[in-house]
Design an enzyme around this catalytic site. Structure first.
Site, PDB file in Angstrom:
ATOM      1  N   HIS A 167       1.342  -1.361   0.007  1.00  0.00           N
ATOM      2  CA  HIS A 167       0.027  -0.271   0.070  1.00  0.00           C
ATOM      3  C   HIS A 167       0.690   1.163   0.361  1.00  0.00           C
ATOM      4  CE1 HIS A 167      -4.213   1.286   0.530  1.00  0.00           C
ATOM      5  NE2 HIS A 167      -3.304   2.659   1.030  1.00  0.00           N
ATOM      6  N   LYS A 191      -7.899  -2.149   6.357  1.00  0.00           N
ATOM      7  CA  LYS A 191      -8.151  -3.050   4.520  1.00  0.00           C
ATOM      8  C   LYS A 191      -7.224  -4.256   4.659  1.00  0.00           C
ATOM      9  CE  LYS A 191      -7.570   1.497   2.075  1.00  0.00           C
ATOM     10  NZ  LYS A 191      -8.159   2.722   2.784  1.00  0.00           N
ATOM     11  N   ARG A 200     -12.784  11.875   5.001  1.00  0.00           N
ATOM     12  CA  ARG A 200     -11.418  13.177   4.694  1.00  0.00           C
ATOM     13  C   ARG A 200     -11.311  14.015   3.597  1.00  0.00           C
ATOM     14  NH1 ARG A 200      -8.219   8.404   5.952  1.00  0.00           N
ATOM     15  NH2 ARG A 200      -6.801  10.003   6.022  1.00  0.00           N
ATOM     16  N   SER A 204      -7.413   4.018   7.944  1.00  0.00           N
ATOM     17  CA  SER A 204      -7.796   3.689   6.798  1.00  0.00           C
ATOM     18  C   SER A 204      -6.911   2.253   6.129  1.00  0.00           C
ATOM     19  CB  SER A 204      -7.703   5.155   6.102  1.00  0.00           C
ATOM     20  OG  SER A 204      -7.864   5.179   5.092  1.00  0.00           O
ATOM     21  N   ASP A 241     -14.513   2.063   6.540  1.00  0.00           N
ATOM     22  CA  ASP A 241     -13.440   3.057   5.869  1.00  0.00           C
ATOM     23  C   ASP A 241     -13.467   3.656   4.436  1.00  0.00           C
ATOM     24  OD1 ASP A 241     -10.028   4.324   5.558  1.00  0.00           O
ATOM     25  OD2 ASP A 241     -10.328   2.704   3.556  1.00  0.00           O
TER      26      ASP A 241
HETATM   27  N1  URA Z   1      -4.368   5.578   1.935  1.00  0.00           N
HETATM   28  C1  URA Z   1      -5.076   5.061   2.468  1.00  0.00           C
HETATM   29  O1  URA Z   1      -5.672   3.662   1.874  1.00  0.00           O
HETATM   30  N2  URA Z   1      -5.560   5.625   3.323  1.00  0.00           N
HETATM   31  C2  URA Z   1      -5.322   6.527   3.871  1.00  0.00           C
HETATM   32  O2  URA Z   1      -5.995   8.042   4.660  1.00  0.00           O
HETATM   33  C3  URA Z   1      -4.014   7.329   2.720  1.00  0.00           C
HETATM   34  C4  URA Z   1      -3.988   6.899   1.812  1.00  0.00           C
END
Ligand code: URA
Length: 450
Positions: A82, A187, A168, A183, A161
């Site tokens: 990620h 995931k 956000r 967040s 999320d």
């Molecule tokens: N990527 C995400 O999934 N969430 C965030 O808050 C920032 C980057």
């Protein structure tokens, strides 16, 4: 317990209990707490922060807002990657098929564009027909059968999320370490991964511009992930200029195709191979990073990663004829070169502004309900340390909505600082962190296999 009480408590810098966080998130998902109250809580968290325990609790509750996938019946360690978000960051599109082609299961839940940064889901959806909102049963089956699946948060998985992420973006509360941890990690924990490679971006195009805060974010992400036994490594990489030569949606898919076919810009290729090698190491498929990069480079060069990408896109209903023949894609209505007004060397690029301009061209959303123009984006012709002649193209703007006006073009031009003296390119792979702390790496060591 009321929403107002929790907002007040956080506004005044107090710690929320697990039952308060749980109540707030679940009542919000049920529609019993309004968007304006969630916005107020997010802003209070933005200013007051959260303790370690509160952040762990937030992450757990967000993870458990939907189903938590279990892939323990599949052999080996399941690994995901990620990014904290950048401009021109198309790495996930390349990495998921690449690492799956190396025999590692990659379940991947990604996000949409956030603030000035692009999102993997929007890029994937620019492929005609591609579905990122799949029933969880299909997600599981695809990971089992093909080795990778890339989806977004749905009502079944990480719905908290899904809702909070969009909120956000609209309320300028993206830059909050606890909210980012909740967040990203909710995931990754829900999708059934056992290990995670994080690309924490540093520089003016990143969520956090300065290296100290980016490192603080990486440290927090690793600490919270460790609390859930998610083995996590973070690579801090440069985002002081857009990654590669394209920023947008379809233009980034085209660059990903290039890399998957063994070509592509050196920086995109480099960060992909570095993160891929970390993923292979986390999966126990390579002893050291240089052999990992060598393994992956071979999969790019021999077409295995490209074939895996086509397999994934086909399975997610994307029309692969557009990937095989990108010229078939509808051309943008407007294409305009922004030229250098003087000669010299590029010494700085305002990547954040480039990301914002790309969003304004239509590649991202100004509001939650905006539709994306998949043809919109930019081709970046000059990078830091490049020489430029007067009248040479710095960047090409393209879109199919209203064409960029003169102010817009001037702003795009001002994103490039041109000086007489050249500067070396920025250090690209900056730091490697794991649960033991900062690890000694040099770019050479890591990339020796390239
Ligand atoms: N990527 C995400 O999934 N969430 C965030 O808050 C920032 C980057």
């Amino acid at each position: 317990m009321t929403a107002r009480e929790s907002i007040l408590k956080k506004r005044d810098g107090k710690t929320l209990t697990a039952s308060e966080i749980n109540f707030f998130i679940h009542a919000y998902l049920r529609g019993e707490i309004a968007d304006y109250q969630m916005s107020a809580l997010l802003m209070a968290i933005y200013f007051q922060g959260m303790s370690f325990d509160e952040t762990v609790t937030l992450t757990r509750i967000m993870r458990d807002s939907g189903e938590v996938v279990d892939f323990s019946h599949l052999p080996g360690i399941k690994v995901d990657k990620h990014s904290t978000g950048g401009v021109g960051d198309k790495v996930s599109l390349i990495l998921a098929p690449l690492v799956a082609a190396a025999g590692v299961y990659v379940p991947m839940i990604s996000g949409r564009g956030l603030g000035h940064t692009g999102g993997t889901l929007d890029k994937l959806e620019s492929i005609p027909g591609f579905k990122t909102q799949l029933p969880l049963s299909r997600f599981k089956k695809q990971v089992e059968e093909i080795g990778a699946c890339l989806i977004g948060q749905t009502d079944e998985i990480c719905p908290a999320d899904r809702r909070i992420y969009a909120m956000r973006d609209a309320t300028a509360t993206v830059q909050s370490i606890p909210l980012i941890c909740g967040s990203i990690l909710s995931k990754k924990l829900a999708e059934g991964s056992n290990a995670l490679a994080l690309d924490v971006k540093v520089g003016n195009g990143a969520i956090f511009k300065d290296a100290e805060t980016a490192e603080e974010l990486a440290t927090h992400l690793i600490r919270i992930a460790t609390a859930f036994n998610l083995n996590t490594v973070a690579l801090l990489t440069d985002m002081s200029q857009p990654l590669g030569g394209a920023a947008g949606n379809w233009v980034e898919v085209c660059e990903a195709i290039d890399v998957l076919q063994g070509r592509g810009p050196a920086d995109t290729r480099k960060v992909t191979l570095a993160l891929g090698a970390i993923m292979l190491q986390l999966a126990g498929k390579t002893g050291d990073l240089p052999s990992g990069t060598a393994q992956l480079r071979a999969l790019l060069d021999n077409g295995a990663a490209w074939e895996k990408f086509l397999e994934i896109v086909r399975a997610q209903e994307g029309d692969i004829t557009f990937l095989e023949n990108p010229d078939k894609y509808p051309a943008p209505k407007h294409r305009l070169e922004v030229k250098a007004e003087r000669e010299g060397f590029i010494t700085a690029i305002n990547a954040r502004e480039i990301g914002r301009l790309s969003m304004l061209l239509g590649a991202g959303r100004k509001t939650v309900d905006d539709t994306v123009d998949y043809t919109a984006g930019m081709l970046i012709h000059k990078k830091i340390s490049d020489r430029v002649h007067r009248g040479e193209a710095l960047i090409t703007l393209q879109n199919s909505g209203p064409p960029p006006d003169n102010d817009f073009i001037q702003t795009a031009q001002s994103c490039f600082v041109i000086a007489h003296q050249s500067l070396p390119p920025p250090k690209f792979l900056q730091k490697l962190l794991n649960a033991q702390g900062v690890q000694p790496i040099t770019e050479i060591e890591l990339m020796a296999g390239i």
